[in-house]
Every structure is written in C-alpha cells, then in structure tokens.
Design a protein around this motif. Structure first.
Motif, PDB file in Angstrom:
ATOM      1  N   PHE A  52      38.350  78.656  87.522  1.00 18.50           N
ATOM      2  CA  PHE A  52      38.861  78.020  86.319  1.00 18.50           C
ATOM      3  C   PHE A  52      40.275  78.520  86.002  1.00 18.50           C
ATOM      4  N   ILE A  53      40.504  79.817  86.195  1.00 15.29           N
ATOM      5  CA  ILE A  53      41.840  80.365  85.935  1.00 15.29           C
ATOM      6  C   ILE A  53      42.872  79.694  86.838  1.00 15.29           C
ATOM      7  N   VAL A  54      42.538  79.549  88.124  1.00 17.68           N
ATOM      8  CA  VAL A  54      43.471  78.933  89.070  1.00 17.68           C
ATOM      9  C   VAL A  54      43.772  77.498  88.665  1.00 17.68           C
ATOM     10  N   ALA A  55      42.738  76.731  88.352  1.00 18.07           N
ATOM     11  CA  ALA A  55      42.944  75.327  87.977  1.00 18.07           C
ATOM     12  C   ALA A  55      43.811  75.206  86.727  1.00 18.07           C
ATOM     13  N   ALA A  56      43.521  76.042  85.722  1.00 17.02           N
ATOM     14  CA  ALA A  56      44.296  75.985  84.478  1.00 17.02           C
ATOM     15  C   ALA A  56      45.739  76.415  84.721  1.00 17.02           C
ATOM     16  N   THR A  57      45.929  77.429  85.542  1.00 18.42           N
ATOM     17  CA  THR A  57      47.282  77.918  85.827  1.00 18.42           C
ATOM     18  C   THR A  57      48.103  76.856  86.535  1.00 18.42           C
ATOM     19  N   LEU A  58      47.517  76.213  87.539  1.00 15.25           N
ATOM     20  CA  LEU A  58      48.256  75.187  88.281  1.00 15.25           C
ATOM     21  C   LEU A  58      48.546  73.966  87.405  1.00 15.25           C
ATOM     22  N   ALA A  59      47.646  73.669  86.474  1.00 12.40           N
ATOM     23  CA  ALA A  59      47.924  72.588  85.522  1.00 12.40           C
ATOM     24  C   ALA A  59      49.120  72.954  84.648  1.00 12.40           C
ATOM     25  N   ALA A  60      49.194  74.216  84.238  1.00 13.16           N
ATOM     26  CA  ALA A  60      50.328  74.662  83.429  1.00 13.16           C
ATOM     27  C   ALA A  60      51.628  74.609  84.224  1.00 13.16           C
ATOM     28  N   VAL A  61      51.571  74.990  85.502  1.00 14.49           N
ATOM     29  CA  VAL A  61      52.757  74.917  86.354  1.00 14.49           C
ATOM     30  C   VAL A  61      53.216  73.467  86.497  1.00 14.49           C
ATOM     31  N   ASP A  62      52.270  72.562  86.699  1.00 16.37           N
ATOM     32  CA  ASP A  62      52.613  71.144  86.805  1.00 16.37           C
ATOM     33  C   ASP A  62      53.273  70.647  85.518  1.00 16.37           C
ATOM     34  N   HIS A  63      52.720  71.044  84.383  1.00 19.83           N
ATOM     35  CA  HIS A  63      53.299  70.654  83.093  1.00 19.83           C
ATOM     36  C   HIS A  63      54.715  71.193  82.964  1.00 19.83           C
ATOM     37  N   ARG A  64      54.918  72.448  83.317  1.00 15.49           N
ATOM     38  CA  ARG A  64      56.258  73.036  83.237  1.00 15.49           C
ATOM     39  C   ARG A  64      57.238  72.311  84.159  1.00 15.49           C
ATOM     40  N   ASN A  65      56.762  71.976  85.368  1.00 12.36           N
ATOM     41  CA  ASN A  65      57.640  71.289  86.320  1.00 12.36           C
ATOM     42  C   ASN A  65      58.060  69.910  85.814  1.00 12.36           C
ATOM     43  N   ARG A  66      57.160  69.247  85.086  1.00 21.57           N
ATOM     44  CA  ARG A  66      57.463  67.895  84.597  1.00 21.57           C
ATOM     45  C   ARG A  66      58.261  67.887  83.310  1.00 21.57           C
ATOM     46  N   THR A  67      58.054  68.915  82.473  1.00 20.53           N
ATOM     47  CA  THR A  67      58.659  68.897  81.142  1.00 20.53           C
ATOM     48  C   THR A  67      59.720  69.967  80.923  1.00 20.53           C
ATOM     49  N   GLY A  68      59.693  71.007  81.760  1.00 22.64           N
ATOM     50  CA  GLY A  68      60.608  72.128  81.553  1.00 22.64           C
ATOM     51  C   GLY A  68      60.157  73.074  80.464  1.00 22.64           C
ATOM     52  N   ARG A  69      58.977  72.861  79.907  1.00 27.33           N
ATOM     53  CA  ARG A  69      58.493  73.689  78.803  1.00 27.33           C
ATOM     54  C   ARG A  69      57.454  74.693  79.279  1.00 27.33           C
ATOM     55  N   GLY A  70      57.535  75.883  78.745  1.00 25.62           N
ATOM     56  CA  GLY A  70      56.553  76.911  79.047  1.00 25.62           C
ATOM     57  C   GLY A  70      55.225  76.638  78.364  1.00 25.62           C
ATOM     58  N   VAL A  71      54.193  77.352  78.794  1.00 27.38           N
ATOM     59  CA  VAL A  71      52.836  77.138  78.294  1.00 27.38           C
ATOM     60  C   VAL A  71      52.163  78.493  78.108  1.00 27.38           C
ATOM     61  N   TYR A  72      51.378  78.609  77.043  1.00 23.89           N
ATOM     62  CA  TYR A  72      50.523  79.788  76.878  1.00 23.89           C
ATOM     63  C   TYR A  72      49.071  79.354  77.049  1.00 23.89           C
ATOM     64  N   LEU A  73      48.378  79.954  77.989  1.00 22.93           N
ATOM     65  CA  LEU A  73      46.964  79.657  78.234  1.00 22.93           C
ATOM     66  C   LEU A  73      46.104  80.775  77.662  1.00 22.93           C
ATOM     67  N   ASP A  74      45.392  80.481  76.600  1.00 17.62           N
ATOM     68  CA  ASP A  74      44.431  81.410  75.999  1.00 17.62           C
ATOM     69  C   ASP A  74      43.078  81.103  76.625  1.00 17.62           C
ATOM     70  N   PHE A  75      42.722  81.866  77.650  1.00 22.06           N
ATOM     71  CA  PHE A  75      41.557  81.555  78.483  1.00 22.06           C
ATOM     72  C   PHE A  75      40.394  82.472  78.095  1.00 22.06           C
ATOM     73  N   SER A  76      39.256  81.875  77.774  1.00 21.71           N
ATOM     74  CA  SER A  76      38.035  82.625  77.466  1.00 21.71           C
ATOM     75  C   SER A  76      37.119  82.627  78.680  1.00 21.71           C
ATOM     76  N   GLN A  77      36.902  83.802  79.241  1.00 21.13           N
ATOM     77  CA  GLN A  77      35.983  83.895  80.384  1.00 21.13           C
ATOM     78  C   GLN A  77      34.570  83.466  79.980  1.00 21.13           C
ATOM     79  N   LEU A  78      34.150  83.829  78.779  1.00 21.29           N
ATOM     80  CA  LEU A  78      32.821  83.437  78.311  1.00 21.29           C
ATOM     81  C   LEU A  78      32.665  81.926  78.315  1.00 21.29           C
TER      82      LEU A  78
END
Length: 408
Positions: free
Chosen positions: A184-210
């Motif tokens: 799940f961490i990998v998928a969310a991280t790569l989604a954030a990278v894709d978003h940054r690549n398309r928009t130029g904007r950074g992202v904060y991922l607050d990920f709950s392992q639970l």
C-alpha cells in the motif's frame, strides 16, 4: 523492437529514507530495485533495531550479520547521520533539496521534533513529497501510540480470529502486518509521484498502517456491520467448506492442506483416497452434514492421509480438481520448481554475511524489470559517496563534518 537496454522503471527518482524496522524498509526496497536512488538515514548512535534481529550468519550476533536486516535492505545507500547533533539538520536540508520523496515511519511528532515535518520540508523544496507511514495515522486519541507489527496485528483484529475454538488467541507468524503494509505504501507513493509530475505540486501522505491492514479483515467487519456477529476463532475450519484443514502425511511432521467447497470436490477427494463409502455415509454425504460431523470427518481423513507422501497427495488431489497444497518449510521453498523458474530467490554477496539469498519482487515488469544490484549496506557504508558524489561536498567539508561527529 529496440535493442537498447531497458531503462529502470523508477530511474531518476530520488528518495530520502528515514524508515526503519520492516514495513518502511520493505516499501523503499521496492523503489530501489526498480531504479530509484534510495539514501537511507541511520545512525551509529541508534542503529535500526533489525540489525539486532535473528538469524545471524553462523549464529554470531553482530549488527552487520543480521539476515533479517539484509533481506529487506538491498540496493540502498546507507548514510550515517547523528540526528542529535546540532549540524545534522543542515545536512538533511541538502538531502531534501536533492530528493523527490522523503519517507518515514516513526511515531507521529518525531520528524516535527527535528523541525523536519512536511511544513518544514516545503520551505526547503516546495514540490517535495513526504510519506509518513505511522502505525495508526495522524490525529485522534491514539495517534502517538508506538509499537511494532505484532502489536498492530492484534489491533487490527487478526490475532482475535487466529487460533483454535475456545483457546487463547494466537498471533500469526512474525509481524504479519509488515508484509501487507509495504504494498500500500508503494502504491500511494507512486500515485503521489505521478501527481507531482503532472501538477508540479508536492504531496503529504498521512498513511495509517492499521487502516491498510483492515482491508484484510473486510469479511469480519462486514459481518459485524450487517449482522451484528463478532467472528470467533475457528482453527483451520471454514464456514463454507468441509473438509477444510491441514492433515498429517507419511513422513514425520509433513502435512497437506485440503479444502472442499463443492460436492464435486468432495466426490473427487473420496475417489483419490479410494474411500467411495464416505460419499454415501449420511454424516459426510452433503456439506451441511459434514459441517455437523467435522471432528469425525477430520479424524477419518487424517487416518487416510497418513498413508501418503505429502507431495504425492497434493499432486493427486490437484489433478482431480481438489484444492490442496503441501505445508512447505524453508527448504521446500528454496527447492520449489515454480519459484526457481521465476527466479524468486537470488544471491548477493555481503561484506560480512558473504553470499546469501534474498527474495525478489513478486511482479515482473516486462519492459523495465527489477534489478538487484548490491547487498544490504553496512552502517554508513555510503556516507562519503553521498556527501561527495550526490551532495557535491568537497573533501575538506566532508572530513570536517566527520571529525565533528555529525556523520555518525
């Protein structure tokens, strides 16, 4: 078709990795073996606890001889940095300017105590991506609760449903959740990278392992939400199958798992085991009857399976369309022809451990396959390389920081 060598899927991605223990390092290893440059921060004053985890090479405890640590940390640069030192932050700031992604899985508040929370990082690099994969996520009454996978397994309800009826709950082997969360961490991280690549904007991922792990107890949650039923421990049994269990075979401590969900599978099992009378026995003829007489069914089946070698039984049952599988141990997995065919295990050469096996990703990208380039690093093995080659420090600057105790 081009004859040029394939480019790594994540070539050019730069990760500053503060993760430790298992779930975080497993996630960043997926990134590393697909070409990301991962610089892992560790300190001689507080090394990763997994450096103290069994098994050790030749049974000799040593921070550089842990097979557990080595398994989850190939292909990363290890950078030793004393975060208690007053000048550590200036080094981190330079690394943040280099990085695309910053990862961490500390208890919430740890990065903020170092003035390295997302708001702080954005002041250094506006388009930075930060991934915080804490146990319970940020905010709420229990956000600051520390713990490891064994604790999370219990909090997620997995321990409650594991074990025999009427007996104490049993924790699934190891830190079970640590082998769910990284995907799940990998998928969310790569989604954030894709978003940054398309928009130029950074992202904060607050990920709950639970919350990631709760996906794996969805049926029990739905049953409670809809029917008000709390699932209890059932051992190896299943409400929609009989037999459904693990049965002894001829060799000592050899077993075969068998599951019959349909009457056709049950009839096929009776045929393979040459017990046609079971299909006519009123106790076993239909699923409802088998569930009502499950102890007698398991006893009869175990008596018959003891006559078979485990792998022969598995092959015979599978050939007849009955779900079955041997209970494999570590040796079986290394000798498994399917895993060998896919090259699931590969050997790396470690400075202290020597040649040893590590696993590889369970998915193979056809055009940009993973590559295992080097073994897990020694603590601080790449500190000078990162300072000189990645951050562009002069030799004098590097030596001055080292002499001051910053790079420890």
């Amino acid at each position: 078709m081009s004859s040029e060598p394939a480019r790594d899927a994540l070539a050019g991605l730069k990760v500053l990795d503060f993760c430790w223990v298992v779930a975080g390092p497993m996630a960043t290893r997926y990134l590393a073996v697909h070409g990301a440059a991962v610089v892992r921060i560790e300190s001689r004053h507080r090394p990763d606890v997994m450096r103290g985890a069994n098994p050790y090479r030749d049974g000799v405890p040593h921070p550089e001889r842990s097979g557990y640590y080595a398994w989850h940390n190939t292909d990363k640069y290890n950078f030793s940095l004393n975060m208690r030192h007053s000048r550590a932050r200036e080094v981190v700031h330079r690394l943040v300017r280099w990085a695309d992604v910053v990862t961490e899985n500390f208890t919430p508040g740890t990065m903020e105590e170092w003035a390295l929370g997302f708001d702080d990082l954005r002041k250094i690099k506006q388009e930075i991506i930060m991934v915080s994969a804490s146990m319970l996520g940020r905010g709420g009454p229990h956000a600051a609760q520390p713990g490891f996978g064994i604790v999370l397994t219990s909090l997620a309800g997995l321990t409650h449903v594991t074990g025999a009826p009427g007996r104490l709950p049993i924790t699934p082997f190891g830190a079970y959740t640590d082998f769910i969360v990284p995907k799940f961490i990998v998928a969310a991280t790569l989604a954030a990278v894709d978003h940054r690549n398309r928009t130029g904007r950074g992202v904060y991922l607050d990920f709950s392992q639970l919350e990631a792990v709760l996906h794996f107890v969805t049926p029990t949650l739905l049953d409670y939400a809809v029917n008000g039923r709390v699932k209890e421990r059932e051992g190896n049994r299943h409400p929609a199958a009989a037999p459904h269990g693990v049965y002894p075979c001829r060799a000592e401590d050899s077993w075969c798992a068998i599951a019959c969900f349909t009457e056709g599978e049950w009839a096929a099992l009776c045929d393979v085991l040459k017990r046609p009378e079971w299909a006519r026995d009123p106790r076993f003829a239909r699923l409802v009857a088998r569930k009502a007489h499950e102890e007698a069914l398991d006893a009869a089946l175990a008596e018959r399976t003891r006559e078979w070698p485990a792998r022969d039984l598995m092959v015979a049952l599978q050939g007849a369309g009955v779900p079955a599988g041997v209970v494999a141990d570590s040796r079986d997995l290394f000798e498994d022809p399917q895993l060998q065919h896919r090259g699931h295990f590969t050997v790396v050469d470690h400075p202290e451990l020597g040649p040893h096996a590590v696993d590889t990703p369970e998915f193979h990208l056809s055009r940009t396959p993973f590559r295992i380039r080097w073994s897990a690093p020694l603590l601080g093995q790449h500190t000078e390389h990162v300072c000189r080659e990645i951050l562009g420090m002069s030799e004098a600057e590097y030596l001055e920081l080292a002499a001051a105790g910053v790079l420890e």
